[in-house]
Design an enzyme around this catalytic site. Structure first.
Site, PDB file in Angstrom:
ATOM      1  CE  LYS A  66     -16.019   3.214  -0.750  1.00 21.76           C
ATOM      2  NZ  LYS A  66     -15.142   1.809  -1.169  1.00 21.76           N
ATOM      3  CG  ASP A 123     -18.530  -1.311   1.998  1.00 19.39           C
ATOM      4  OD1 ASP A 123     -19.637  -1.899   1.699  1.00 19.39           O
ATOM      5  OD2 ASP A 123     -17.329  -1.384   1.137  1.00 19.39           O
ATOM      6  CE  LYS A 150     -16.443  -4.593   2.950  1.00 18.92           C
ATOM      7  NZ  LYS A 150     -15.714  -4.991   1.570  1.00 18.92           N
ATOM      8  CG  ASP A 166     -18.265  -5.521  -0.571  1.00 22.53           C
ATOM      9  OD1 ASP A 166     -18.324  -4.245  -0.093  1.00 22.53           O
ATOM     10  OD2 ASP A 166     -17.201  -6.345  -0.333  1.00 22.53           O
ATOM     11  CD  GLU A 191     -18.878   0.203  -1.192  1.00 18.98           C
ATOM     12  OE1 GLU A 191     -18.781  -1.128  -1.352  1.00 18.98           O
ATOM     13  OE2 GLU A 191     -17.985   0.738  -0.322  1.00 18.98           O
ATOM     14  NE  ARG A 205     -15.784  -1.137  -8.075  1.00 17.80           N
ATOM     15  CZ  ARG A 205     -14.921  -2.256  -8.273  1.00 17.80           C
ATOM     16  NH1 ARG A 205     -14.986  -2.642  -9.568  1.00 17.80           N
ATOM     17  NH2 ARG A 205     -13.986  -2.643  -7.408  1.00 17.80           N
TER      18      ARG A 205
HETATM   19  N1  BES Z   1     -14.303  -0.515   0.902  1.00 16.77           N
HETATM   20  C1  BES Z   1     -13.979  -1.765   0.265  1.00 16.77           C
HETATM   21  C2  BES Z   1     -12.557  -1.838  -0.100  1.00 16.77           C
HETATM   22  C3  BES Z   1     -11.881  -2.003   0.929  1.00 16.77           C
HETATM   23  C4  BES Z   1     -11.299  -3.456   1.840  1.00 16.77           C
HETATM   24  C5  BES Z   1     -11.039  -1.002   1.686  1.00 16.77           C
HETATM   25  C6  BES Z   1     -10.518  -3.626   2.570  1.00 16.77           C
HETATM   26  C7  BES Z   1     -10.245  -1.321   2.845  1.00 16.77           C
HETATM   27  C8  BES Z   1     -10.175  -2.615   3.313  1.00 16.77           C
HETATM   28  C9  BES Z   1     -15.117  -1.620  -1.044  1.00 16.77           C
HETATM   29  O1  BES Z   1     -16.134  -1.331  -1.122  1.00 16.77           O
HETATM   30  C10 BES Z   1     -14.931  -3.264  -1.682  1.00 16.77           C
HETATM   31  O2  BES Z   1     -15.626  -3.852  -0.759  1.00 16.77           O
HETATM   32  N2  BES Z   1     -14.192  -3.586  -2.673  1.00 16.77           N
HETATM   33  C11 BES Z   1     -14.492  -5.010  -2.891  1.00 16.77           C
HETATM   34  C12 BES Z   1     -14.476  -5.122  -4.387  1.00 16.77           C
HETATM   35  C13 BES Z   1     -15.049  -6.406  -4.973  1.00 16.77           C
HETATM   36  C14 BES Z   1     -16.447  -6.843  -4.636  1.00 16.77           C
HETATM   37  C15 BES Z   1     -14.840  -6.466  -6.295  1.00 16.77           C
HETATM   38  C16 BES Z   1     -13.338  -5.952  -2.471  1.00 16.77           C
HETATM   39  O3  BES Z   1     -12.276  -5.146  -2.521  1.00 16.77           O
HETATM   40  O4  BES Z   1     -13.295  -6.936  -2.027  1.00 16.77           O
HETATM   41 ZN    ZN Z   2     -16.255   0.515   0.295  1.00 19.42          ZN
HETATM   42 MN    MN Z   3     -17.700  -2.684  -0.376  1.00 25.76          MN
END
Ligand code: BES
Ligand code: ZN
Ligand code: MN
Length: 487
Positions: A252, A257, A264, A334, A336, A338
């Protein structure tokens, strides 16, 4: 920093600082024992990572001695030596010593484990000696330990060479991952990958927006829609010849992000520059595999995008089509990672690799379930999972296999498209993400490594300083070595 071997007895070490690693109940060598007069005062008992230090007052060739405890013999493992070497290099840095000698404790190590132990020592030293000073302008105040000398009467040069390749690959990933999002754009990572490919004789191609449109890479195109930086798919190939097994790595590569329109919270958002760790790790692994000349073929795919909100950004509710033709309802912008992995995994599966492994900082839920001490692993293949589990023990980049039962897949079905990108119930977030990815791998034997909890460290660690860790690089190199041997 570099690691060198000196095939001498420990009494012959004439570096300013000599570090010796001792088991709790071990009889110390004579040249150490005679300097242990102060152990009571320093409360040194030989427990794991306890230290004792003293000047040798011209009674030895080395001027200063550091002893690091390794704990009980029955509990010993290679990572303790990695940690002890890390502590030795930190101690050298605190004393502003450019060179540190470290004695290999060979008397209690079984011969067949010697190389593995030396490798761990070299890794600990190099990982701990890493510094990121790119943006410090007063270069004069900055200090590096330049060299670690491993003192041993055994010929352990091969272990040092392997440890150096492993640790330098990881440090390479840390350095690139640490670059901020205004510097490390998809284009910049593409240029760096090109340089690396040239240096190590790897096959290399880039796919820009035009090509991605023709290839139907709907996930990548949707995620980068709000950014001024164009998307880029980077493909690397290491090829020892057609008769060797083909593996595929996917990482990835979100250079930042923000969450997009599903933005966020601002606290900690700067950490999302590390959302490219998976892709950067792919580069590190490719470099090491080329240096080790592994008997395999390896394709590395790095989908690079930036996830930003703007008037052109994708919106919650949008429906997109991934490279394999499946439609996705984007309920949260968010989620993204996947979306870009969907395209890249589908593309990787078309190459028909024997195994496909992806690395991704995919879900915050991973930090909730396993904390900072393990990588979540999701797989449809036991042999591949076992190789990764064993490699995780050896490298101390441990993985823990999570379930991937069909019920989790059910949670991702959309009412109006084939699949949705989040499950609306806030449960099993890491597993539902993996279940989403599984829709794009076809019949490929695959493992997904969620590295969200381990891609960076904030606090004290025996050999990794604050910042990007490159965790996953040594793990995947070691797993590929195991898989190629089983052939
Ligand atoms: N890059 C984030 C995941 C992440 C969060 C990595 C904190 C490292 C530290 C990913 O893209 C994300 O935002 N995932 C969301 C998914 C949710 C919207 C279902 C998450 O984990 O909150
Ligand atoms: Zn991410
Ligand atoms: Mn994200």
């Amino acid at each position: 920093m570099k690691v060198e071997l000196k095939k001498i007895h420990l009494s012959e070490a004439k570096e300013n600082l000599l570090c010796v690693f001792l088991m709790q109940d071990e009889e110390p060598p004579y040249d150490v024992k005679r300097f242990l007069h102060d152990v009571k005062k320093q409360r040194y008992e030989g427990k794991l990572l306890q230290t004792y230090s003293t000047d040798t007052r011209n009674e030895a060739k080395f001027k200063h001695l550091l002893v690091v405890g390794l704990g009980k013999k029955e509990e010993f493992k290679a990572d303790y030596l990695r940690r002890a070497a890390g502590i030795a290099v930190r101690y050298a840095a605190s004393r502003k010593e450019n060179i540190v000698a470290m004695h290999l404790p060979s008397n209690f190590i079984a011969r067949h484990e010697l190389m593995q132990m030396v490798q761990a020592m070299a890794e600990g030293a190099l990982l701990s000696g890493y510094r990121f000073y790119d943006y410090k302008t007063k270069k004069d105040d900055l200090f590096y330990v330049e060299k670690a000398v491993i003192v041993s009467e055994e010929d352990v040069a091969d272990g040092i060479a392997r440890g150096t390749i492993f640790a330098e690959a990881q440090n390479y990933s840390r350095r690139l991952d640490e670059q901020p999002a205004n510097v490390a754009t998809p284009a910049m990572i593409g240029a760096e990958a090109r340089r690396l490919a040239k240096e190590h004789g790897l096959g290399f191609s880039l796919y820009d927006r035009n090509r991605l449109e023709k290839m139907g890479m709907g996930g990548m195109l949707a995620v980068c829609q709000g950014s001024v930086h164009g998307p880029l798919l980077i493909r690397l190939e290491y090829n020892r010849g057609k008769r060797f097994p083909l593996y595929c790595l996917v990482g990835k590569g979100v250079t930042f992000d923000s969450g997009g329109i599903s933005i966020k919270p601002s606290s900690g958002m700067h950490e999302m520059k590390y959302d490219k760790s998976g892709a950067i790790n792919v580069l590190g692994v490719m470099m090491a595999v080329a240096q080790l000349k592994l008997p395999i073929r390896l394709i590395g795919l790095m989908p690079m995008v930036e996830n930003m909100p703007s008037g052109s950004a994708q919106k919650p509710g949008d429906i997109i089509t991934a490279h394999n033709g499946k439609t996705i309802e984007v309920l949260n912008t968010d989620a993204e990672g996947r979306l870009i992995l969907a395209d890249a995994l589908a593309l990787g599966a078309e190459e028909k690799p024997e195994y496909m492994i992806d690395m991704a900082t995919l879900t915050g839920a991973m930090i909730v379930s396993l904390g900072r001490h393990a990588i979540g692993m999701f797989s449809n293949d036991d042999a591949l999972s076992d190789a990764l589990t064993e490699a995780g023990e050896a490298t101390h980049e441990r993985v823990w296999r999570m379930p991937l039962w069909p019920e989790y897949g059910e949670m991702m079905k959309s009412d109006i498209a084939d699949i949705k990108n989040i499950s609306e119930v806030p449960e099993a977030g890491s597993i539902t993400a993996a279940a989403f990815l599984r829709e794009f791998i076809g019949e490929t034997k695959w493992a997904h490594l969620d590295i969200a909890a381990v891609d960076m460290v904030k606090g004290p660690h025996p050999y990794l300083d604050k910042g990007a860790t490159g965790t996953g690089v040594r793990l995947v190199i070691a797993a590929l070595m195991r898989l190629s041997k089983k052939k």
